[in-house]
Design a protein around this motif. Structure first.
Motif, PDB file in Angstrom:
ATOM      1  N   HIS A  12       0.603  -0.939   0.106  1.00 50.99           N
ATOM      2  CA  HIS A  12       0.290   0.274   0.161  1.00 50.99           C
ATOM      3  C   HIS A  12       1.398   1.330   0.117  1.00 50.99           C
ATOM      4  CE1 HIS A  12      -3.802   2.553   0.626  1.00 50.99           C
ATOM      5  NE2 HIS A  12      -3.132   3.367   1.382  1.00 50.99           N
ATOM      6  N   PHE A  37      -4.732   0.702  10.551  1.00 49.64           N
ATOM      7  CA  PHE A  37      -3.374   0.633   9.539  1.00 49.64           C
ATOM      8  C   PHE A  37      -2.915   0.398   9.216  1.00 49.64           C
ATOM      9  CE2 PHE A  37      -0.009  -2.183   9.893  1.00 49.64           C
ATOM     10  CZ  PHE A  37       0.963  -1.654  10.614  1.00 49.64           C
ATOM     11  N   GLY A  38      -3.818  -0.283   8.266  1.00 46.40           N
ATOM     12  CA  GLY A  38      -3.400  -0.611   6.930  1.00 46.40           C
ATOM     13  C   GLY A  38      -2.449  -1.804   6.571  1.00 46.40           C
ATOM     14  N   HIS A  42       1.570   5.074   7.707  1.00 44.70           N
ATOM     15  CA  HIS A  42       1.237   5.981   9.014  1.00 44.70           C
ATOM     16  C   HIS A  42       2.631   5.836  10.212  1.00 44.70           C
ATOM     17  CE1 HIS A  42      -1.987   7.762   6.076  1.00 44.70           C
ATOM     18  NE2 HIS A  42      -0.819   9.257   6.050  1.00 44.70           N
ATOM     19  N   ALA A  65      -4.696  -6.551   7.935  1.00 42.41           N
ATOM     20  CA  ALA A  65      -3.605  -5.931   7.813  1.00 42.41           C
ATOM     21  C   ALA A  65      -3.051  -6.041   9.691  1.00 42.41           C
ATOM     22  CB  ALA A  65      -4.449  -4.749   8.459  1.00 42.41           C
ATOM     23  N   ARG A  83     -12.841  -1.890  15.013  1.00 44.36           N
ATOM     24  CA  ARG A  83     -13.080  -1.230  14.459  1.00 44.36           C
ATOM     25  C   ARG A  83     -12.628   0.402  14.951  1.00 44.36           C
ATOM     26  NH1 ARG A  83     -18.503  -2.543  16.034  1.00 44.36           N
ATOM     27  NH2 ARG A  83     -18.974  -0.026  15.060  1.00 44.36           N
ATOM     28  N   LEU A 106      -9.394   7.300   5.455  1.00 43.91           N
ATOM     29  CA  LEU A 106     -11.032   5.888   5.272  1.00 43.91           C
ATOM     30  C   LEU A 106     -10.599   5.466   3.730  1.00 43.91           C
ATOM     31  CD1 LEU A 106     -12.938   8.689   6.192  1.00 43.91           C
ATOM     32  CD2 LEU A 106     -12.639   7.103   7.543  1.00 43.91           C
ATOM     33  N   VAL A 108     -10.223   1.610   1.212  1.00 40.71           N
ATOM     34  CA  VAL A 108      -9.689   0.222   1.611  1.00 40.71           C
ATOM     35  C   VAL A 108      -8.261   0.658   0.723  1.00 40.71           C
ATOM     36  CG1 VAL A 108     -11.637  -0.977   1.395  1.00 40.71           C
ATOM     37  CG2 VAL A 108     -10.640  -0.076  -0.730  1.00 40.71           C
ATOM     38  N   SER A 109      -7.158  -0.398   1.378  1.00 37.76           N
ATOM     39  CA  SER A 109      -6.034  -0.225   1.166  1.00 37.76           C
ATOM     40  C   SER A 109      -6.094  -1.467   0.137  1.00 37.76           C
ATOM     41  CB  SER A 109      -5.394  -1.295   1.942  1.00 37.76           C
ATOM     42  OG  SER A 109      -6.034  -2.509   2.267  1.00 37.76           O
ATOM     43  N   GLN A 112      -6.324  -4.816  -0.161  1.00 39.61           N
ATOM     44  CA  GLN A 112      -7.311  -5.109  -0.390  1.00 39.61           C
ATOM     45  C   GLN A 112      -8.040  -4.800  -2.352  1.00 39.61           C
ATOM     46  OE1 GLN A 112      -8.838  -2.535   3.056  1.00 39.61           O
ATOM     47  NE2 GLN A 112      -9.145  -3.972   4.342  1.00 39.61           N
ATOM     48  N   MET A 132     -14.941  -5.597   4.297  1.00 45.60           N
ATOM     49  CA  MET A 132     -13.267  -5.390   4.883  1.00 45.60           C
ATOM     50  C   MET A 132     -13.122  -6.801   6.366  1.00 45.60           C
ATOM     51  SD  MET A 132     -12.777  -1.509   5.662  1.00 45.60           S
ATOM     52  CE  MET A 132     -13.226   0.143   3.859  1.00 45.60           C
ATOM     53  N   GLU A 223     -19.425   4.266  10.148  1.00 41.41           N
ATOM     54  CA  GLU A 223     -18.388   3.776  11.288  1.00 41.41           C
ATOM     55  C   GLU A 223     -18.148   5.371  11.664  1.00 41.41           C
ATOM     56  OE1 GLU A 223     -15.741   1.910  11.893  1.00 41.41           O
ATOM     57  OE2 GLU A 223     -17.871   0.454  12.765  1.00 41.41           O
TER      58      GLU A 223
HETATM   59  C1  LIG Z   1      -6.999   3.095   3.260  1.00 44.13           C
HETATM   60  S1  LIG Z   1      -6.237   2.037   4.323  1.00 44.13           S
HETATM   61  C2  LIG Z   1      -4.808   2.778   5.909  1.00 44.13           C
HETATM   62  C3  LIG Z   1      -3.839   2.916   4.597  1.00 44.13           C
HETATM   63  C4  LIG Z   1      -2.514   2.913   5.544  1.00 44.13           C
HETATM   64  N1  LIG Z   1      -3.519   4.342   6.416  1.00 44.13           N
HETATM   65  C5  LIG Z   1      -1.198   3.219   4.786  1.00 44.13           C
HETATM   66  O1  LIG Z   1       0.073   4.066   5.383  1.00 44.13           O
HETATM   67  O2  LIG Z   1      -0.252   1.552   5.008  1.00 44.13           O
HETATM   68  C6  LIG Z   1      -7.830   1.564   5.063  1.00 44.13           C
HETATM   69  C7  LIG Z   1      -7.610   0.457   6.301  1.00 44.13           C
HETATM   70  O3  LIG Z   1      -8.670   0.873   7.035  1.00 44.13           O
HETATM   71  C8  LIG Z   1      -9.631  -0.399   7.492  1.00 44.13           C
HETATM   72  N2  LIG Z   1     -10.841   0.216   7.793  1.00 44.13           N
HETATM   73  C9  LIG Z   1     -11.485   1.040   7.358  1.00 44.13           C
HETATM   74  N3  LIG Z   1     -12.965   0.997   7.727  1.00 44.13           N
HETATM   75  C10 LIG Z   1     -12.000   0.513   9.554  1.00 44.13           C
HETATM   76  C11 LIG Z   1     -13.164   0.761  10.473  1.00 44.13           C
HETATM   77  N4  LIG Z   1     -14.650   1.527  10.246  1.00 44.13           N
HETATM   78  N5  LIG Z   1     -12.402   0.248  11.420  1.00 44.13           N
HETATM   79  C12 LIG Z   1     -10.727  -0.473  11.134  1.00 44.13           C
HETATM   80  N6  LIG Z   1     -10.063  -0.144  10.309  1.00 44.13           N
HETATM   81  C13 LIG Z   1     -10.781   0.244   9.183  1.00 44.13           C
HETATM   82  C14 LIG Z   1      -9.128  -0.796   6.378  1.00 44.13           C
HETATM   83  O4  LIG Z   1      -9.294  -2.614   6.601  1.00 44.13           O
HETATM   84  C15 LIG Z   1      -7.273  -0.665   5.422  1.00 44.13           C
HETATM   85  O5  LIG Z   1      -7.083  -1.683   6.244  1.00 44.13           O
END
Ligand SMILES: C[S@@+](CC[C@H](N)C(=O)[O-])C[C@H]1O[C@@H](n2cnc3c(N)ncnc32)[C@H](O)[C@@H]1O
Length: 318
Positions: A12, A37-38, A42, A65, A83, A106, A108-109, A112, A132, A223
């Motif tokens: 990602h 976390f993805g 970050h 993840a 979540r 926010l 998807v990664s 995914q 997810m 969410e």
């Molecule tokens: C865009 S990715 C984040 C990428 C991360 N910042 C990185 O640098 O690798 C979004 C992640 O947030 C998770 N996610 C989305 N909605 C979520 C929620 N409501 N609670 C926890 N995790 C969530 C997804 O499963 C995905 O892994």
């Protein structure tokens, strides 16, 4: 399939990496939550900027993840399969009462989207899953197998802003009634392509329907509302809320939330009572620059909003 499987080469590319961590960080000794976390872009950068006393608590609802987070062995780092709407109970379990910052990146990664087995993409054929959190809940295929035509049309219209929602829902239900419920991403794309009469330039006709089903299956907007409220409750004065969104429905929620808490709230039923003080101050709205967009086209719709939890005394005095 093993819920924690996933190819190591599905990487990602973190969006607004430097900008988000700079906006979040106010105290190198602080405690921060990375709610999404993805693959930890970050989180890792934040750990690099914190002192030995700092701490990062990361959450993700996706077991893959969470499994990837095992690669981070830093004792200042904690990962939870959760979540972000459940932030309060996760922090309570860790005995943490106050945060210096909360980051939500926010959607998807790339791992995914790029894994056909997850069913997020119309570009690859796979089971129409889209959850997810693969350990619970209803898949997109299960929803399409049980919902009535009106429900399907509402989801596609409201979350995909799709003009042909009714036609798509009719086509899906007709196919189901013919004994062939939709099970795969390719089947869904094909039905949508036939029902959508006008093409948007540069966009696959299935884009809006896939986005809608994904938002619905993961209750993404609910969410987000709950996660923002939970974050506000635990941010200490001066603490930062940083949210990166990828479509207008999400950004509208973030923008409205910040605006709502960035003014003193008058109670119309008690006009002479002291208004509730403002709780947030909007600091910035940032979009990726040209260089980032060239390197990572998936960043093109990103909008980052930054707000600061106000000092209670300062807010009450203004
Ligand atoms: C865009 S990715 C984040 C990428 C991360 N910042 C990185 O640098 O690798 C979004 C992640 O947030 C998770 N996610 C989305 N909605 C979520 C929620 N409501 N609670 C926890 N995790 C969530 C997804 O499963 C995905 O892994």
């Amino acid at each position: 399939m093993d819920a924690t499987a996933g190819r190591a080469d599905w990487q990602h590319t973190t969006v607004l990496l430097v900008e988000a961590v700079d906006a979040l960080l106010t105290d190198a000794d602080g405690i921060y939550v990375d709610g999404t976390f993805g693959r930890g872009g970050h989180s890792r950068r934040l750990l690099g900027a914190l002192s030995p006393a700092g701490r990062v608590i990361a959450l993700d609802r996706d077991p893959q993840a969470v499994a990837a987070a095992a690669a981070i062995t830093d004792r200042r780092f904690t990962i939870r399969h959760a979540r972000f709407a459940a932030l309060a109970s996760e922090l309570a379990a860790l005995g943490v009462t106050e945060l210096h910052g909360v980051l939500l990146d926010l959607g998807v990664s790339s791992p995914q989207i790029d894994d056909p087995a997850r069913g997020f993409s119309f570009r690859f054929d796979g089971p129409l899953d889209m959850r997810m959190d693969t350990t619970r809940g209803e898949s997109a295929a299960q929803f399409l197998a049980r919902a009535d035509e009106r429900q399907i049309a509402e989801v596609i219209r409201d979350y995909g802003e799709e003009r042909f929602a009714v036609q798509i829902a009719k086509a899906l239900v007709a196919r189901r009634e013919g004994g062939q419920a939709v099970r795969t991403t390719a089947e869904l794309s094909e039905i949508v392509a036939r029902a959508v009469k006008t093409r948007e330039p540069g966009q696959d006709p299935a884009t809006r329907t896939f986005q809608a089903l994904r938002i619905f299956v993961n209750a993404e907007l609910e969410e987000l509302e709950q996660g923002l409220n939970a974050a506000l409750e635990v941010l200490r004065p001066g603490g930062r809320l940083v949210v990166i969104s990828f479509h207008s429905l999400e950004d509208r929620i973030v923008k409205t939330f910040i605006a709502r808490h960035a003014k003193a709230a008058f109670d119309r039923r008690a006009p002479f009572a002291q208004p509730a003080p403002m709780r947030l101050r909007a600091l910035a709205r940032v979009k990726p620059g040209e260089t980032e967009l060239r390197a990572n086209p998936r960043a093109r719709s990103a909008i980052m909003r930054v707000a600061e939890r106000t000092e209670v005394a300062w807010a009450a005095a203004t």
